[in-house]
Design a protein around this motif. Structure first.
Motif, PDB file in Angstrom:
ATOM      1  N   VAL A  99     -39.301 -22.115 -24.773  1.00 27.29           N
ATOM      2  CA  VAL A  99     -38.828 -23.438 -25.165  1.00 27.29           C
ATOM      3  C   VAL A  99     -39.935 -24.135 -25.957  1.00 27.29           C
ATOM      4  O   VAL A  99     -41.091 -24.130 -25.529  1.00 27.29           O
ATOM      5  N   PRO A 100     -39.621 -24.740 -27.123  1.00 27.20           N
ATOM      6  CA  PRO A 100     -40.649 -25.456 -27.887  1.00 27.20           C
ATOM      7  C   PRO A 100     -41.303 -26.537 -27.032  1.00 27.20           C
ATOM      8  O   PRO A 100     -40.640 -27.184 -26.219  1.00 27.20           O
ATOM      9  N   PRO A 101     -42.611 -26.769 -27.193  1.00 27.46           N
ATOM     10  CA  PRO A 101     -43.308 -27.747 -26.350  1.00 27.46           C
ATOM     11  C   PRO A 101     -42.689 -29.139 -26.367  1.00 27.46           C
ATOM     12  O   PRO A 101     -42.635 -29.808 -25.331  1.00 27.46           O
ATOM     13  N   SER A 102     -42.205 -29.595 -27.534  1.00 30.40           N
ATOM     14  CA  SER A 102     -41.611 -30.931 -27.597  1.00 30.40           C
ATOM     15  C   SER A 102     -40.370 -31.028 -26.715  1.00 30.40           C
ATOM     16  O   SER A 102     -40.183 -32.010 -25.983  1.00 30.40           O
ATOM     17  N   GLU A 103     -39.514 -29.997 -26.745  1.00 27.52           N
ATOM     18  CA  GLU A 103     -38.319 -29.991 -25.906  1.00 27.52           C
ATOM     19  C   GLU A 103     -38.683 -29.820 -24.435  1.00 27.52           C
ATOM     20  O   GLU A 103     -38.083 -30.450 -23.548  1.00 27.52           O
ATOM     21  N   ALA A 104     -39.678 -28.976 -24.175  1.00 31.36           N
ATOM     22  CA  ALA A 104     -40.110 -28.780 -22.788  1.00 31.36           C
ATOM     23  C   ALA A 104     -40.649 -30.076 -22.208  1.00 31.36           C
ATOM     24  O   ALA A 104     -40.396 -30.402 -21.040  1.00 31.36           O
ATOM     25  N   ALA A 105     -41.387 -30.837 -23.006  1.00 37.78           N
ATOM     26  CA  ALA A 105     -41.928 -32.106 -22.532  1.00 37.78           C
ATOM     27  C   ALA A 105     -40.823 -33.095 -22.208  1.00 37.78           C
ATOM     28  O   ALA A 105     -40.858 -33.783 -21.182  1.00 37.78           O
ATOM     29  N   ARG A 106     -39.814 -33.185 -23.069  1.00 42.97           N
ATOM     30  CA  ARG A 106     -38.706 -34.110 -22.813  1.00 42.97           C
ATOM     31  C   ARG A 106     -37.983 -33.730 -21.529  1.00 42.97           C
ATOM     32  O   ARG A 106     -37.633 -34.588 -20.709  1.00 42.97           O
ATOM     33  N   ALA A 107     -37.756 -32.417 -21.335  1.00 44.67           N
ATOM     34  CA  ALA A 107     -37.070 -31.971 -20.127  1.00 44.67           C
ATOM     35  C   ALA A 107     -37.920 -32.238 -18.888  1.00 44.67           C
ATOM     36  O   ALA A 107     -37.416 -32.646 -17.839  1.00 44.67           O
ATOM     37  N   ALA A 108     -39.239 -32.023 -19.001  1.00 40.81           N
ATOM     38  CA  ALA A 108     -40.126 -32.222 -17.856  1.00 40.81           C
ATOM     39  C   ALA A 108     -40.195 -33.691 -17.452  1.00 40.81           C
ATOM     40  O   ALA A 108     -40.157 -34.027 -16.270  1.00 40.81           O
ATOM     41  N   VAL A 109     -40.256 -34.587 -18.427  1.00 39.57           N
ATOM     42  CA  VAL A 109     -40.300 -36.012 -18.118  1.00 39.57           C
ATOM     43  C   VAL A 109     -38.991 -36.465 -17.491  1.00 39.57           C
ATOM     44  O   VAL A 109     -38.960 -37.224 -16.527  1.00 39.57           O
ATOM     45  N   GLY A 110     -37.872 -35.948 -18.000  1.00 41.50           N
ATOM     46  CA  GLY A 110     -36.575 -36.341 -17.473  1.00 41.50           C
ATOM     47  C   GLY A 110     -36.297 -35.809 -16.092  1.00 41.50           C
ATOM     48  O   GLY A 110     -35.569 -36.428 -15.310  1.00 41.50           O
ATOM     49  N   ALA A 111     -36.915 -34.645 -15.739  1.00 39.25           N
ATOM     50  CA  ALA A 111     -36.640 -34.024 -14.441  1.00 39.25           C
ATOM     51  C   ALA A 111     -37.684 -34.339 -13.400  1.00 39.25           C
ATOM     52  O   ALA A 111     -37.593 -33.876 -12.276  1.00 39.25           O
ATOM     53  N   ALA A 112     -38.713 -35.136 -13.727  1.00 35.89           N
ATOM     54  CA  ALA A 112     -39.814 -35.362 -12.804  1.00 35.89           C
ATOM     55  C   ALA A 112     -39.367 -36.126 -11.580  1.00 35.89           C
ATOM     56  O   ALA A 112     -38.532 -37.018 -11.669  1.00 35.89           O
ATOM     57  N   PRO A 113     -39.889 -35.801 -10.399  1.00 40.74           N
ATOM     58  CA  PRO A 113     -39.567 -36.559  -9.191  1.00 40.74           C
ATOM     59  C   PRO A 113     -40.172 -37.944  -9.267  1.00 40.74           C
ATOM     60  O   PRO A 113     -41.169 -38.153  -9.943  1.00 40.74           O
ATOM     61  N   ALA A 114     -39.596 -38.874  -8.573  1.00 41.18           N
ATOM     62  CA  ALA A 114     -40.057 -40.261  -8.627  1.00 41.18           C
ATOM     63  C   ALA A 114     -40.608 -40.697  -7.289  1.00 41.18           C
ATOM     64  O   ALA A 114     -40.091 -40.335  -6.243  1.00 41.18           O
ATOM     65  N   GLY A 115     -41.672 -41.546  -7.338  1.00 41.91           N
ATOM     66  CA  GLY A 115     -42.189 -42.215  -6.153  1.00 41.91           C
ATOM     67  C   GLY A 115     -42.956 -41.310  -5.227  1.00 41.91           C
ATOM     68  O   GLY A 115     -42.894 -40.090  -5.297  1.00 41.91           O
ATOM     69  N   GLY A 116     -43.695 -41.945  -4.327  1.00 37.30           N
ATOM     70  CA  GLY A 116     -44.394 -41.191  -3.288  1.00 37.30           C
ATOM     71  C   GLY A 116     -45.754 -40.712  -3.724  1.00 37.30           C
ATOM     72  O   GLY A 116     -46.024 -40.543  -4.900  1.00 37.30           O
TER      73      GLY A 116
END
Length: 357
Positions: free
Chosen positions: A86-103
């Motif tokens: 996966v191209p780094p730009s697309e991987a970054a967008r997916a990683a930011v969108g899927a990141a867990p929140a809080g804690g």
């Protein structure tokens, strides 16, 4: 040579250095620690932060990056995606969108998005409980990221020393690659070859001691038909680093050549490596152990040390001894090299006079 190790995190001071600095989670990691864990260089992490805004949520004094569990989870997902093409730009967008929140979870057990249930994804190596540096090296190898593999190996040897780096980082990763290869048919052969090559290069970059012990050498060889040389390369590097003279004969030394090498070098100790039972030739071992060398009336013989899983766990033959692991094996070899009488007391000599076989 494998074992279980408790993963470690870099300690963070319990209080910020200045009153106005934000309070950090106790387990936040430095950029260097995260890079070793993931198998990428610190420069790569900074580049991702600059280009794709996938950096740490908190900075110490606004300058020093400190990565939390959530930050690391994003990076782990990005590493997996880029390893899959996966191209780094697309991987970054997916990683930011899927990141867990809080804690403020422990970074060593950071949550992973549901889309990647297994740590490292389907291509991950079966490492078990190991050092974070081991996981980083494995990830870099799976990505075929040769520069990162080289940097991580150099850092491991420089930080931990060759013996610890081999037993706790390098060997577990090599064994995991072998298990993955064995369970996946012909897949991952390229990973094993790339990692083995760079391990061999790293071992050969270890400089021997400037002063060498004046004594009979240690002979290192693989049994006839045995192609696995890395454990012997590691042993040769450590012995050289400690100033002990070595004669390394590498892979698959024929029986006749092994006999001749022992007679000509008169080693105090000879180490014969066998990775599998098919190459563990016990009649050969007995014949080598029986070799006598030197002048008539002052004949000597070598301590034959059998190393590698191919020899099994049975009782050693007469005049032979088993080696188990690099660290304990060094102790056995050093004991075998101790002088037998006052006339053989070891002396140190500079590089101008070299060593005497």
């Amino acid at each position: 040579m494998t074992s279980s190790y408790r993963e470690r995190v870099d300690p963070v001071p319990p209080h910020p250095p200045q009153d106005h600095a934000p309070e950090l989670p106790a387990a936040a990691l430095s950029t260097g620690a995260v890079a070793r864990r993931l198998g990428v260089s610190p420069t790569t992490l900074r580049s991702w932060e600059r280009r794709y805004a996938i950096g740490p949520a908190t900075r110490e004094d606004g300058r020093h990056r400190r990565w939390t569990a959530q930050d690391i989870a994003r990076l782990e997902l990005m590493c997996r995606l880029t390893a899959q093409g996966v191209p780094p730009s697309e991987a970054a967008r997916a990683a930011v969108g899927a990141a867990p929140a809080g804690g403020d979870a422990d970074p060593e057990s950071a949550a992973v998005p549901e889309t990647t249930a297994a740590p490292g994804g389907p291509n991950a190596l079966p490492l078990g409980e190991v050092r974070p540096e081991c996981r980083g090296l494995a990830r870099a190898a799976v990505r075929l990221d040769a520069p990162a593999v080289e940097q991580l190996l150099e850092a491991a040897v420089a930080e931990h020393g060759l013996v610890t780096a081999w037993e706790e980082i390098i060997a577990p990763t090599l064994h995991a690659v072998g298990r993955k290869w064995a369970s996946a048919g012909e897949r991952y052969v390229e990973v094993e070859h790339l990692l083995s090559w760079h391990v061999s290069c790293a071992l050969r970059r270890v400089r021997p001691a400037a002063e060498q012990l004046r004594s009979s050498p240690v002979l290192l060889a693989c049994a006839p038909g045995e192609q696995h040389t890395l454990p012997m390369e590691a042993l040769a590097a450590v012995l050289g680093e400690r100033g002990l003279p070595v004669r390394m004969f590498g892979a698959a030394l024929p029986a006749e050549a092994l006999h001749e090498a022992v007679r000509r070098t008169g080693p105090r100790a000879a180490v014969l490596w066998s990775q599998s039972r098919s190459t563990a030739d016990r009649p050969l071992a007995r014949s080598v152990a029986a070799i006598e060398w030197g002048l008539r009336g002052a004949r000597g013989h070598s301590a034959l040390l059998l190393a590698g899983p191919g020899w099994g766990t049975g009782s050693p033959d007469p005049r032979t001894e088993r080696l188990f692991g690099l660290r304990s094996g060094l102790t056995v070899i050093e004991n075998a090299l101790r002088p037998t009488d006052h006339a053989e007391q070891a002396t140190r000599t500079g590089p101008a006079t070299g060593t005497r076989a």
